[in-house]
Write a protein that holds these residues in place. Sequence first.
Motif: not given
Lengths: 575, 84
Positions: B39-66
């Motif tokens: 997650f460096v400034p300028g990178v494109e991100v999108s939210v894949v899913a929302d569990s109600g307490s965490a987001l699944m975020v796509a950043v590049g080819d990586t999927r992260l739960a935050l």
Amino acid sequence: MTTLDMSFPQAPFHYPPPIETELNRLTELFARTPALADAYPPRWLAIQALEGDEALIQDIRTLGGPTVAAALEESLERLRAAYGDDLDVVLVDQRYRFVHAIAMQAVRRPSTPPMTLSDRIDRVVTNRWLGIPIFLAVMWVVFKLTTDVASPFVDWLDSVVSGPVSRWALALLALFGANGGWIESLMVDGVVAGVGGVLAFVPVLLMLYFALALLEDSGYMARAAFVMDRLMRALGLHGKSFLPMIVGFGCSVPAIYATRTLDNRRDRILTGLLVPFMSCSARLPVYVLIAMVFFPAHAGQVIFGLYLTGIVVAVGMGALLRHTLFRHQPQAPFVLELPPYRMPTLRGVWRQMWERTSSFIRKAGTIILATSIVVWLLLAIPVGEGEFADAPVDQSAFAAVANAATPVFAPLGFGQWEASGALVTGLIAKEVVVGTLAQVYDGAEEEGAPGDELATFVDDLSGIAGGFVTAVGDAVHALPGIVGINLIEAEEEPVAEGLAAAIRTGFMASSGGHGSLAALAFLVFVLLYTPCVAALAANRHEFGTAWMLVSLLGQFAIAWLAAFIVFQGGMMMGR
Amino acid sequence: MQLHNQSLPLMFVGQGVRARLVGISGSQRTAHRLAELGFVPGVEVSVVADSGSALMVAVGDTRLALGYPLAQALLVTVLEKGAS
């Protein structure tokens, strides 16, 4: 994949000039300081220091001395003037830019990455409303695999150990002229029974680890952690602690080791303390025996209630610990990488199954072997009448030791030495409670069935093979049952009438006529009390002696209190 | 391409919306950790899913739960509404 020549041309990589200046200054300084240069590559150390790695900065201060520490402070000061608090982000950003620049020259891709298949699956599997039902269905299949499908193999192994293996051990002893007497008793009642007890659990563990390996390698387990994050917050934990909890329903030992995946020590310890409240598979035989004796019509509900009680107590303890012992320790933020879904490979799954199961056999096996010999010794030593290895059970050192423990359990309604003794041996492994109850209540314990000596080695081998084929057949038969809805099918093995009557009489006598209530208190106690030695050993290995003692004493206190409330509360309500 | 100039926490960007990371708020530790994850400034991100307490975020080819607190720290500008 072909083997590549790994000598890539050195790509020049530089940070922005102001940072590079300070890096060079520090690198040179570190290189000239032997205490640091010997321990770390100087440039790497300089980068880590500028990024604010606290442990390494501490090392630089202690190993490098005041001059180096001052130089580092000056460099940081100058850079902070230029970059503020974002210095570390700038450094990381520079690395990503570099990687990106290279990738752009080599890889051509659409400016907007299309939605992958993995994302499409996640849209459904991690959906806010569907996620938890899907997860529960998956878990249902896992539990069915570890119970219905594994149990024919457990029975098979059990019969192999108590039949042919015991016979072979006896034959081997006879070969050396050591048959009969106490050596034989030690081998059959101590070693073979103890180690066999562990071996019998191997099919359950193999099944459990097979299922877990499939879930992990496919990428689903990470999604489960994501989906369950919300519920885990009730325990003061987050989604990542979820995997150890699930493993805990199988066995606390691998569950405690599974806490290694967690990011900080606070989460690891808290999870490790709560894991034993997840009712492990070794406790199930105890529930089945007692519930069948006292609540034959409602055995299923009683057992299900116990599992639920364990979870409720874990939630309560989680809340309590979070507000007391762990009050000042913040939770690590929840970050988890979700790998794309993949087809698990046979090799990968097998390796995980084998590694985990064999480590269980080694760790638990050695402990159980040692303790079952101790129990055998205590049972063998006569305190009153009788001779060594041939004493009546109630005249053994075991009964004497158990008797000493009875006052503790008297207020809970099961202050008879038989129950106390069973609970003490249950510390070795929870399922041992059943064996001990059977042994002491049956008086004349059923002989280790050396059986007909006529069975030849070949007969035994073919018997073992035949039994295995039958077990495979039974397991395959159990497969369609996985989708069945019947909740807990307590194995309706009728408890021997004599034993049931003896247990009933014993609990009646110790509780002043409230046998069922005492039995319920006993079950709650078995659910909650001190984990078995194998789990304690794992706990000590992972968290240290102090936390092991917290687990040991804490759970004993909780179990005692809960059983006290059940028994005394029930008595008051009954009046 | 429609550009919304005001930045907002990633938490409040809906699922499937493409967004550009403009900054990280919160403690330095948090910022560093997120930057290391990509997650460096300028990178494109999108939210894949929302569990109600965490987001699944796509950043590049990586999927992260935050966890929500981390998703709150990521400041983004919306690039395009209602993709996919």
